[in-house]
Design an enzyme around this catalytic site. Structure first.
Site, PDB file in Angstrom:
ATOM      1  N   GLY A   1       0.841  -1.198   0.000  1.00 58.41           N
ATOM      2  CA  GLY A   1       0.000   0.000   0.000  1.00 58.41           C
ATOM      3  C   GLY A   1       0.871   1.241   0.000  1.00 58.41           C
ATOM      4  O   GLY A   1       0.828   2.038  -0.911  1.00 58.41           O
TER       5      GLY A   1
ATOM      6  N   ILE B   1      -1.278  -4.223   5.298  1.00 59.80           N
ATOM      7  CA  ILE B   1      -0.764  -3.825   3.989  1.00 59.80           C
ATOM      8  C   ILE B   1       0.608  -4.455   3.744  1.00 59.80           C
ATOM      9  O   ILE B   1       1.383  -3.985   2.934  1.00 59.80           O
ATOM     10  CB  ILE B   1      -0.734  -2.289   3.847  1.00 59.80           C
ATOM     11  CG1 ILE B   1       0.202  -1.637   4.884  1.00 59.80           C
ATOM     12  CG2 ILE B   1      -2.120  -1.727   4.046  1.00 59.80           C
ATOM     13  CD1 ILE B   1       0.374  -0.138   4.681  1.00 59.80           C
TER      14      ILE B   1
ATOM     15  N   ARG C   1       8.080   0.079  22.665  1.00 59.02           N
ATOM     16  CA  ARG C   1       8.152  -1.365  22.858  1.00 59.02           C
ATOM     17  C   ARG C   1       7.947  -2.087  21.529  1.00 59.02           C
ATOM     18  O   ARG C   1       7.062  -1.750  20.751  1.00 59.02           O
ATOM     19  CB  ARG C   1       7.035  -1.757  23.807  1.00 59.02           C
ATOM     20  CG  ARG C   1       7.062  -3.195  24.247  1.00 59.02           C
ATOM     21  CD  ARG C   1       5.907  -3.373  25.197  1.00 59.02           C
ATOM     22  NE  ARG C   1       5.897  -4.676  25.815  1.00 59.02           N
ATOM     23  CZ  ARG C   1       4.800  -5.174  26.364  1.00 59.02           C
ATOM     24  NH1 ARG C   1       3.681  -4.478  26.366  1.00 59.02           N
ATOM     25  NH2 ARG C   1       4.843  -6.354  26.919  1.00 59.02           N
TER      26      ARG C   1
ATOM     27  N   PRO D   1       9.110  -8.691  16.986  1.00 59.31           N
ATOM     28  CA  PRO D   1      10.455  -8.330  16.525  1.00 59.31           C
ATOM     29  C   PRO D   1      10.710  -8.662  15.059  1.00 59.31           C
ATOM     30  O   PRO D   1      11.357  -7.892  14.353  1.00 59.31           O
ATOM     31  CB  PRO D   1      11.372  -9.161  17.424  1.00 59.31           C
ATOM     32  CG  PRO D   1      10.558  -9.483  18.620  1.00 59.31           C
ATOM     33  CD  PRO D   1       9.133  -9.566  18.162  1.00 59.31           C
TER      34      PRO D   1
ATOM     35  N   THR E   1       8.532  -9.013  12.383  1.00 60.92           N
ATOM     36  CA  THR E   1       7.879  -8.122  11.423  1.00 60.92           C
ATOM     37  C   THR E   1       8.340  -6.677  11.630  1.00 60.92           C
ATOM     38  O   THR E   1       8.408  -5.905  10.684  1.00 60.92           O
ATOM     39  CB  THR E   1       6.340  -8.227  11.488  1.00 60.92           C
ATOM     40  OG1 THR E   1       5.922  -8.096  12.847  1.00 60.92           O
ATOM     41  CG2 THR E   1       5.855  -9.544  10.934  1.00 60.92           C
TER      42      THR E   1
ATOM     43  N   GLN F   1       9.948  -4.303   8.802  1.00 63.35           N
ATOM     44  CA  GLN F   1       9.481  -2.959   8.486  1.00 63.35           C
ATOM     45  C   GLN F   1      10.660  -2.001   8.341  1.00 63.35           C
ATOM     46  O   GLN F   1      10.692  -1.183   7.431  1.00 63.35           O
ATOM     47  CB  GLN F   1       8.550  -2.434   9.581  1.00 63.35           C
ATOM     48  CG  GLN F   1       7.126  -2.890   9.442  1.00 63.35           C
ATOM     49  CD  GLN F   1       6.556  -2.520   8.086  1.00 63.35           C
ATOM     50  OE1 GLN F   1       6.472  -1.361   7.728  1.00 63.35           O
ATOM     51  NE2 GLN F   1       6.191  -3.511   7.299  1.00 63.35           N
TER      52      GLN F   1
ATOM     53  N   GLY G   1       4.902   2.261  17.003  1.00 71.83           N
ATOM     54  CA  GLY G   1       4.635   2.145  15.571  1.00 71.83           C
ATOM     55  C   GLY G   1       5.916   2.293  14.776  1.00 71.83           C
ATOM     56  O   GLY G   1       6.706   3.209  15.001  1.00 71.83           O
TER      57      GLY G   1
ATOM     58  N   GLY H   1       6.133   1.567  11.169  1.00 71.29           N
ATOM     59  CA  GLY H   1       5.914   1.453   9.726  1.00 71.29           C
ATOM     60  C   GLY H   1       6.657   2.488   8.905  1.00 71.29           C
ATOM     61  O   GLY H   1       6.982   2.254   7.751  1.00 71.29           O
ATOM     62  N   GLU H   2       6.917   3.634   9.476  1.00 75.28           N
ATOM     63  CA  GLU H   2       7.438   4.721   8.651  1.00 75.28           C
ATOM     64  C   GLU H   2       8.840   5.205   9.036  1.00 75.28           C
ATOM     65  O   GLU H   2       9.607   5.623   8.181  1.00 75.28           O
ATOM     66  CB  GLU H   2       6.435   5.884   8.678  1.00 75.28           C
ATOM     67  CG  GLU H   2       5.252   5.526   7.790  1.00 75.28           C
ATOM     68  CD  GLU H   2       3.989   6.305   8.058  1.00 75.28           C
ATOM     69  OE1 GLU H   2       3.430   6.144   9.150  1.00 75.28           O
ATOM     70  OE2 GLU H   2       3.557   7.051   7.180  1.00 75.28           O
TER      71      GLU H   2
END
Ligand SMILES: Cc1cc2nc3c(=O)[nH]c(=O)nc-3n(C[C@H](O)[C@H](O)[C@H](O)COP(=O)(O)OP(=O)(O)OC[C@H]3O[C@@H](n4cnc5c(N)ncnc54)[C@H](O)[C@@H]3O)c2cc1C
Ligand code: SF4
Lengths: 741, 330
Positions: free
Chosen positions: A242, A468, A631, A635, A637, A641, A705, A707-708
């Site tokens: 995505g 995604i 936290r 680990p 995934t 990322q 988070g 993801g970015e």
């Protein structure tokens, strides 16, 4: 922290097997008897009007059911607000096939529906279109004047200045100023955008749509077509990437629903790779950074101004310059963010939108300053370390960036770095080392989840969120299993269906924090019920205990740490005479607590490049990315990322650009042979470090988070390493070999 | 993609006749180029004649050298022991191209016919003389990073994108073709053509002529030691060449007996200039001598904006490739 069974331990992706065996189905893979196929006709021009459109040859082909154009397509809704979605910028909405006007190249101007894909595609090539073309303007740099960016888009905070940067800059002992630019980039996920709209016997629509939020697609469709939520169910169990491209409903969804309703037939519309270049992208951005400092490197003034492109009809905004007011301690900061309307489609959030852009320029400028003041670039950053978020005027809920710098530098061997550019070489290869900082938000959104525990010990948890490719299935399964003390294979997590409790869009790196917190809360609600029943079991060892005193381990509820005291979940539920326990909760962030703090993730990226002295070819040999992201729930995934972020950062720094021919106002490298993304051969050693970061403010899980944050900072670190290798500063991304000749 | 009929050829002559009699018929071999072009609506054959059942897959020794059947795949060729040992330059060039999956499908014959990668050629929304003669060349004043700098014309500045062909040019291969008028042999240098005012024609074959095999001359084996295929591109793999150099030297100590240099990514055909190569005959392998060759090869080069950098890049690449060849770096 208490020992955990699942959280913080590496596990395989729970959906991995389904994905590699092809069992996982994507939006374009759901079939139904009598399915028809839509093929989109795209505009050849970027600006002007359609003067004539002749579909007679197409309509005469056997198998063609209809050709929709602006001349015959319905206009189900008039007002722009009906076309709004959860990620809409301010402005008018693009409404497919509403008029003869062309506003961007490859605008959808027709939809052929036929009983096979091949016939639809062929028929589309037979539709004759005549245009009255006007000269498009797509070059941001041609007249780099913009207007102030409006507020109104979710997630956009307008820039805010402090102190008197102009004066401080003027008086500074050391001044530095430069301009930076990067080309538009497209998300290019593997999976094309697709919608399969199935018309059920009762006339209701079952819609398989490629989206990062089924609820968003549902709202869009029901608003435009005047349907109730029951009449339009949206489903999307898997997504082939995505990166933000699925944050807004794309036009194939509108066209497929429109055609299905008009023809009363099930319809599938899949975009081509070329058409994947016809909607949102990371906007081209022109930036100026000015830095004033003392001789020994203390920042006195920061000015950061950015000009981004947007369409003629929407005002796409992202947070580009604010980071310059957060990254370092500085009393005088002047920030400006402007837009210029061009004849392209509206840009769209793309992994770490704004931050990737702004920090690429700003962290390059900091590196440039380090050479001006003659201080090691890492030391310069430490010297100006921001103890609090001065932009928001708040303390950080946690910030272990110092640990990122220290651990990253140690792993990388930064201490051995020679200060002078061009001082490391191997044969014809110049070697260079660079560093940059990254920063992103740690947000939590309102989210709902449902948990259903049956007496056989199986737990089904659901929320309408998306996976995604980030590992949502895995992380949620882990959180649920952890909360109820179950093995992973006793838990099934369901997502991507509007019949499930509503989750926010899958974006902003908030899914684990938001949906994860909701999953935890729903499972806790179930746990409380189980506990009550366990207490009521005959001779229960838990009879005098409170909920705080027990834990769920290995299918049992027991006094904390006391393995002899347990009552099995099954036994408790039997005694309670229930077949299942179901709880649905809506979890809100603790606003009162969170509002007092700035909540961010941070990173330090260290890079080694090798540059061919004569030929300019660059190879990123080594990357160490040290992340402070709270936290770490999953680990494996999580690491994936960050790896993915670094890979994309390499790609962005060296390869990615959507090439515009300004004469045609058209992206020209619209395929994956010519839009270069990094391939395996480009990727070498990548080392990921997660530093310890404890945070009980961000959300109940303490997870921020990931993801970015992995992509932010990479491009700057690479550019800085290229400078260190060659002595040549490239201020335009991507850094292709011709820029180093 | 339009609808088309499909037939499998069982003899070279009939296949050739079928295509020469029908202007809208085309051959298909591995399909890695023609099928893409059909999906983009760039090629619109009404009939496809599939060559893959013809007995032209063998790689065999002949009295002239090594013969590559037109239907041998790029992968088979690159990994053939005889090619690896005697014509390693060719192996190296093939493996620098495309991806493993594509090389498994692509044929040696098809590789010669692959069409340009000029962006405008692929996009039917824009004018392109090669695709629609007379419509204009969008690349000349447009985005031409992938276009040529040598032998261009006012009507087209496209390049031939092959890697394999650059090595074949350097090795002075010959191409055996069969048409309705019989068989003939074409020197590699005469196989492809410059665009001139007929950019729609990529090569000098007549309609319906089929490439049956490619001969690698026995004397090409002299270059099995001191050679290099240097490919410069925008990523480390799976990208077409911005500039590529096939360099091959026949050395006697540090004196050059014979040199071959062919360039890819710069012209409508693999670029060779025998006079430039002759500058090295009997000379020492020095940087200055290599620079002289580079200057000669790039004589008359013309950039069009986004591809102008290729002139300097090509010069440096030639010097580097020859240096590597001397050192036995491949
Ligand atoms: C994404 C991508 C990347 C690529 N990258 C590279 C690269 O980096 N370097 C490189 O060199 N190549 C590259 N290629 C091109 C590839 O090498 C060619 O597509 C391939 O060699 C063509 O061979 P084929 O057998 O598949 O030809 P086909 O597609 O089957 O045919 C191509 C044309 O040749 C004609 N033809 C085929 N065989 C004969 C014959 N025996 N006689 C007469 N006419 C014939 C056909 O009529 C057709 O017009 C790439 C291709 C793709 C799709
Ligand atoms: S260079 Fe040749 S192929 Fe490219 S647009 Fe011009 S005519 Fe077409």
């Amino acid at each position: 922290m208490a020992a955990t069974t699942h959280i913080g331990r590496s596990t395989r992706r729970v959906d991995g097997r389904a994905k590699v065996t092809g069992e996982a189905k994507y939006a374009a893979e759901f079939n139904t008897p009598g399915l028809t196929y839509g093929y989109v006709i795209s505009s050849d021009i970027a600006k002007g009007k359609i003067t004539k459109i002749d579909a007679s040859d197409a309509l005469s082909l056997p198998g063609v059911l209809q050709v929709f154009t602006h001349e015959n397509a319905p206009r189900p809704a008039y007002f722009d607000r009906k076309f709004k979605d959860d990620d809409s910028p301010v402005g008018e909405k693009f409404k497919p096939l509403y008029s003869a006007e062309i506003q961007f190249s490859m605008q959808p101007i027709g939809l052929v529906v036929a009983d096979s894909f091949e016939v639809a595609r062929y028929a589309a090539s037979l539709v004759k279109v005549e245009y009255k073309a006007e000269t498009p303007e797509t070059n941001l740099r041609k007249k780099p004047k913009g207007h102030k960016a409006p507020t109104g888009k979710t997630g956009f905070t307008p820039p805010k200045s402090r102190g008197n940067a102009a004066k401080a800059y003027k008086n500074a002992e050391v001044q530095f100023e430069a301009e930076y630019y990067h080309m538009p980039e497209h998300h290019n996920p593997m999976e094309m955008f697709a919608s399969t709209v199935i018309v059920e016997e009762d006339g209701k629509l079952k819609i398989y749509d490629k989206t990062q939020g089924v609820a968003n697609s549902q709202t869009y469709v029901t608003n435009i077509f005047g349907l109730s939520k029951e009449e339009a169910r949206v489903i999307n169990p898997y997504m082939g990437g995505g990166f933000g491209s699925g944050l807004r409903p794309q036009y194939q969804l509108y066209l497929a629903v429109m055609a299905a309703r008009e023809l009363n037939r099930s319809v599938r519309v899949v975009l081509t790779r070329e058409q994947m270049f016809s909607f949102g992208h990371r906007p081209a951005t022109l930036q100026t950074v000015s830095l004033g400092a003392t001789k020994d490197g203390l920042l006195q003034a920061i000015k950061h101004e950015a000009l981004g492109e947007t369409s003629r009809f929407e005002e796409y905004t992202e947070v580009v310059v604010n980071w310059a007011g957060m990254l370092y301690h500085c009393d005088n900061v002047e920030l400006g963010y402007y837009l210029r309307n061009l004849d392209t489609y509206t840009p769209l959030d793309m992994r770490a939108p704004g931050s990737v852009t702004g920090i690429a320029a700003f962290e390059t400028a900091i590196d440039e300053l380090s050479y001006k003041v003659g201080i090691d670039p890492l030391e310069l950053r430490l010297k100006n370390y921001a103890e609090k978020n001065e932009f928001e005027g708040k303390p950080f809920s946690s910030k272990e960036l110092r640990a990122c710098y220290a651990q990253g530098a140690a792993r990388f061997g930064w201490a051995k770095r020679p200060a002078q550019p061009r001082s490391m070489r191997e044969g014809t290869k110049l070697i260079g080392w660079g560093v940059a900082t990254g920063m992103w938000d740690a947000q939590q959104q309102k989210s709902a989840a449902k948990a259903n525990l049956s007496v056989d010990g199986k737990l089904v948890v659901g929320s309408s969120t998306a996976d995604i490719g980030t590992g949502t299935y895995t992380a949620m399964t882990m959180i649920a299993a952890e909360t109820l003390g179950l093995p992973l294979d006793a838990v099934t997590f369901k997502l991507g269906d509007t019949t499930l409790p509503v989750a926010p869009l899958e974006g902003g790196s908030w899914t684990v924090a938001s949906v994860g917190s909701a999953v935890k809360e729903a499972c806790e609600a179930v746990a409380k019920k189980v506990f009550k029943m366990a207490k009521d079991v005959k001779d229960s060892p838990l009879s005098g205990a409170s909920f705080d005193e027990v834990e769920f381990v290995e299918g049992k509820v027991q006094l904390k740490g006391d393995y002899s005291s347990g009552v099995s979940i099954v036994e408790a539920m039997r005694a309670g005479e229930v077949n299942f326990i179901e709880e649905e909760t809506t979890t809100m962030p603790n606003m009162l607590k969170q509002m007092q703090y700035a909540r961010n993730t941070h990173s330090a990226v260290f890079v080694e490049v090798e540059v061919d002295e004569d030929l300019g070819q660059i190879c990123v040999r080594r990357v160490v990315s040290a992340i402070a992201g709270g936290r770490v729930i999953s680990p494996k995934t999580a690491r994936s990322q960050i790896l993915g972020g670094v890979v994309w950062g390499i790609s962005m720094a060296l390869e990615e650009e959507s090439v515009l021919d300004h004469h045609f106002g058209r992206f020209m490298n619209h395929n994956l042979a010519e839009y270069h993304v990094a391939v395996n051969a480009d990727i070498h050693d990548i080392d990921v470090i997660f530093v310890e970061e404890h945070d009980d403010i961000v959300n109940p899980l303490g997870a921020k988070g990931l993801g970015e944050i992995g992509i932010v900072g990479v491009a700057a670190a690479i550019g800085n390493a290229v400078y260190h290798a060659t002595g040549k500063r490239v201020r335009e991304l991507p850094i292709t070999l011709d820029k180093l000749l | 993609m339009n609808s088309f009929s499909y037939t499998r050829a069982d003899a070279v002559e009939t296949a050739s006749r079928e295509v020469s009699n029908n202007q809208t018929a085309q051959f298909v071999a591995g399909g890695t180029n023609i099928l893409d072009l059909m999906k983009y609506n760039v090629e619109r054959p009404t009939r496809l004649v599939d060559l893959t059942r013809l007995p032209l897959k063998e790689i065999e020794d002949t009295d002239k050298g090594l013969r590559l059947g037109a239907l041998a795949t790029n992968a088979t060729t690159a990994y053939d022991e005889r090619v690896e040992e005697r014509y390693p330059l060719l192996s190296k060039a093939i493996l620098a191209g495309a991806s493993a999956q594509l090389r498994n499908m692509a044929t040696d014959g098809g590789n010669l016919f692959q069409r340009t990668r000029c962006y405008y050629f692929y996009d039917t929304a824009t004018p392109c003389n090669k695709r629609e003669p007379g419509s204009g060349c969008s690349a000349i004043n447009g985005y031409n990073r992938v276009c040529g700098i040598l032998g261009t014309s006012e009507s087209c500045i496209a390049t031939h994108p092959s890697d394999m062909c650059v090595a074949l040019a350097a090795l002075k291969a010959t191409v055996n073709v069969t048409g309705t008028e019989g068989e003939r042999t074409v020197e590699f240098a005469d196989f492809h053509r410059l665009p001139g005012n007929e950019p729609e024609r990529d090569n000098n074959l007549k309609p319906g002529e089929i490439v049956t095999s490619i001969d690698l001359p026995a004397d090409g084996e002299r270059f099995a030691k001191n050679f290099t295929y240097l490919k410069l591109r925008d990523r480390a793999s799976y990208a077409f060449a911005l500039v590529s150099v096939a360099a091959a030297l026949d050395l006697d100590g540090d004196t050059i007996k014979e040199a071959r240099v062919a360039l890819g990514g710069v012209a409508h055909k693999p670029w060779r200039k025998p006079e430039a190569e002759d500058l090295l005959k009997g000379q020492k392998a020095t940087k200055e001598n290599f620079e002289r060759v580079a200057a000669s090869l790039l004589e008359g080069a013309k950039g069009f904006g986004s591809n102008t950098f290729k002139i300097e890049l090509a010069k440096r690449a030639i010097v580097r490739a020859l240096t590597m060849a001397v050192n036995g770096q491949h």
